[in-house]
Motif scaffolding. Sequence first.
Motif, short mmCIF file in Angstrom:
data_model
loop_
_atom_site.label_atom_id
_atom_site.label_comp_id
_atom_site.label_asym_id
_atom_site.label_seq_id
_atom_site.Cartn_x
_atom_site.Cartn_y
_atom_site.Cartn_z
N THR A 72 -9.50 -7.11 -5.38
CA THR A 72 -9.90 -5.72 -5.15
C THR A 72 -10.47 -5.53 -3.74
O THR A 72 -10.23 -4.51 -3.10
CB THR A 72 -10.95 -5.27 -6.19
OG1 THR A 72 -12.07 -6.16 -6.16
CG2 THR A 72 -10.36 -5.25 -7.59
N ASP A 73 -11.21 -6.53 -3.25
CA ASP A 73 -11.73 -6.46 -1.88
C ASP A 73 -10.59 -6.43 -0.87
O ASP A 73 -10.61 -5.64 0.09
CB ASP A 73 -12.65 -7.65 -1.58
CG ASP A 73 -13.98 -7.56 -2.31
OD1 ASP A 73 -14.32 -6.45 -2.77
OD2 ASP A 73 -14.67 -8.60 -2.44
N ARG B 88 -7.07 0.75 2.56
CA ARG B 88 -7.97 1.83 2.99
C ARG B 88 -7.86 3.02 2.05
O ARG B 88 -8.15 2.92 0.88
CB ARG B 88 -7.65 2.24 4.44
CG ARG B 88 -7.81 1.10 5.43
CD ARG B 88 -9.27 0.71 5.58
NE ARG B 88 -9.42 -0.42 6.51
CZ ARG B 88 -10.59 -0.95 6.83
NH1 ARG B 88 -11.70 -0.47 6.31
NH2 ARG B 88 -10.64 -1.97 7.65
N ARG B 89 -7.40 4.18 2.54
CA ARG B 89 -7.35 5.40 1.73
C ARG B 89 -5.94 5.73 1.23
O ARG B 89 -5.60 6.88 0.97
CB ARG B 89 -7.93 6.57 2.53
CG ARG B 89 -9.41 6.37 2.88
CD ARG B 89 -9.95 7.52 3.70
NE ARG B 89 -10.03 8.77 2.93
CZ ARG B 89 -11.04 9.08 2.11
NH1 ARG B 89 -12.01 8.21 1.90
NH2 ARG B 89 -11.05 10.23 1.48
N TYR C 29 -3.81 -0.35 -8.31
CA TYR C 29 -4.44 0.95 -8.56
C TYR C 29 -3.54 2.06 -8.06
O TYR C 29 -2.78 1.88 -7.11
CB TYR C 29 -5.83 1.05 -7.89
CG TYR C 29 -5.78 1.35 -6.40
CD1 TYR C 29 -5.70 2.66 -5.93
CD2 TYR C 29 -5.80 0.32 -5.47
CE1 TYR C 29 -5.64 2.94 -4.58
CE2 TYR C 29 -5.74 0.59 -4.11
CZ TYR C 29 -5.66 1.90 -3.66
OH TYR C 29 -5.58 2.17 -2.32
N PHE D 43 -12.68 -0.11 -9.73
CA PHE D 43 -12.66 -1.55 -9.51
C PHE D 43 -13.75 -2.24 -10.34
O PHE D 43 -13.55 -3.32 -10.89
CB PHE D 43 -12.84 -1.87 -8.04
CG PHE D 43 -11.62 -1.60 -7.20
CD1 PHE D 43 -10.37 -1.51 -7.77
CD2 PHE D 43 -11.72 -1.43 -5.82
CE1 PHE D 43 -9.23 -1.26 -7.01
CE2 PHE D 43 -10.60 -1.19 -5.04
CZ PHE D 43 -9.36 -1.10 -5.63
N ASP E 122 -13.44 7.28 -2.40
CA ASP E 122 -14.01 5.93 -2.31
C ASP E 122 -14.92 5.64 -3.49
O ASP E 122 -14.93 4.52 -4.02
CB ASP E 122 -14.78 5.78 -1.00
CG ASP E 122 -13.87 5.82 0.23
OD1 ASP E 122 -12.77 5.26 0.15
OD2 ASP E 122 -14.27 6.43 1.24
N LEU F 262 -12.76 5.00 -6.53
CA LEU F 262 -12.10 3.71 -6.42
C LEU F 262 -13.08 2.58 -6.71
O LEU F 262 -12.75 1.62 -7.43
CB LEU F 262 -11.50 3.55 -5.02
CG LEU F 262 -10.43 2.46 -4.84
CD1 LEU F 262 -9.26 2.71 -5.77
CD2 LEU F 262 -9.95 2.44 -3.39
N ASP F 263 -14.30 2.68 -6.18
CA ASP F 263 -15.32 1.66 -6.46
C ASP F 263 -15.63 1.59 -7.95
O ASP F 263 -15.76 0.50 -8.52
CB ASP F 263 -16.60 1.97 -5.68
CG ASP F 263 -16.48 1.69 -4.19
OD1 ASP F 263 -15.54 0.96 -3.81
OD2 ASP F 263 -17.30 2.22 -3.40
N CYS G 165 0.85 -1.19 0.00
CA CYS G 165 0.00 0.00 0.00
C CYS G 165 0.88 1.24 0.00
O CYS G 165 1.91 1.28 0.68
CB CYS G 165 -0.91 0.02 1.24
SG CYS G 165 -1.91 -1.47 1.44
N ARG H 295 -8.90 -3.00 -1.07
CA ARG H 295 -9.69 -1.95 -0.43
C ARG H 295 -9.57 -2.04 1.09
O ARG H 295 -9.41 -1.03 1.78
CB ARG H 295 -11.15 -2.07 -0.85
CG ARG H 295 -12.05 -0.98 -0.26
CD ARG H 295 -13.51 -1.21 -0.59
NE ARG H 295 -13.82 -0.97 -1.98
CZ ARG H 295 -14.06 -1.93 -2.89
NH1 ARG H 295 -13.98 -3.19 -2.53
NH2 ARG H 295 -14.36 -1.62 -4.13
N ASN H 296 -9.65 -3.25 1.63
CA ASN H 296 -9.60 -3.43 3.08
C ASN H 296 -8.20 -3.22 3.64
O ASN H 296 -8.04 -2.66 4.73
CB ASN H 296 -10.09 -4.84 3.46
CG ASN H 296 -11.56 -5.05 3.15
OD1 ASN H 296 -12.34 -4.10 3.17
ND2 ASN H 296 -11.94 -6.28 2.86
#
Length: 326
Positions: free
Chosen positions: A206-207, A214-215, A230, A162, A155, A158-159, A142, A210-211
């Motif tokens: 991707t999940d 985070r940001r 990404y 993805f 967010d 990003l969604d 990350c 994302r987890n």
Amino acid sequence: MLSPENHFLPFLLLLLLLHNTTATTATSSLTTLIYKGCANQNFQNPFSSEDLKTLFAALITESSLAHFYKTTYSTVTGLFQCRGDLSLSDCNSCVKTLPGSIQKLCNPDTQAARAHLVGCYMRYEVVGFPQVPSTEMLYKKCGSSRVVDDGPGFDEKLDGAFGLMVKGVSNGKGYFAGGYENVYILGQCEGDLGGGECVNCVKSATDMGRNACRRSVSGHVFLQQCYVSYTYYPDGVPGSGGNVGSVEPGGGVGGVETQTGEVDGGGGRGKNDTQKTVAIVFGGLAGLGLVVALLLVVKSNFRKKKEHYSYGVQVTEECKDKKQGK
């Protein structure tokens, strides 16, 4: 007084020098190590080392014909895969470096190993070696910088990115790279992974990204049989104009942060190299543009000098056409 050919020769040499420099830079960036994985167990069969050499030779040969190849030779099975946007020539150049890299990074007698470079990866294991699920996480990284002032916009972007990636790998035979809003995305599945399995693998990646991230401004997740990446650019994805779904050829290089130290599954260390890699790519493109401009100037200059040294003979359009094979 110099002839037109003598005037043109220095420019031709400069052109070749610039071309070779750009090509070398591009090739070296493709072979930068992202991560490695080495099994603790060593060969028990004395013939396995020779079988591995034969396997490596077969994989290198096939890399000039395809982006993915998987085979078994006697006691060892293995595969290679190149990034979906590479030419077969670049694929072959990248794969050629992998056997040496693996045997330097791991014990040459290890029963299973893999190395993932920016442009390609290779893995092998002895026949019967325990396999992990296709969605097992092998490595993640990350970005150290975080998005703090963009509110919910980050967010949502990003969604959207993805979602575009999942559709992209489904329609693009397991590979997709492009830009969505301010996000550059890249995803690829192993060549023999079916369409539905590929989509599920990318969704899992991707999940996890994302987890786990985070940001963070960037995230890179590598599973057993797929990987996603990404990178968020506040001012828009370089070269894409911020267009939704715009594909940027070769952008996969810019979307990967590289890591040359030892990495154990799921860990990540090292400095963020994304911006530096992007600079290499766009620097190469700028150099190519300079070469093209230089060539046009030289061509124009050459025509003028040719008229000057034609000893008063006017070159007609008919003659030009004949010389050009029209």
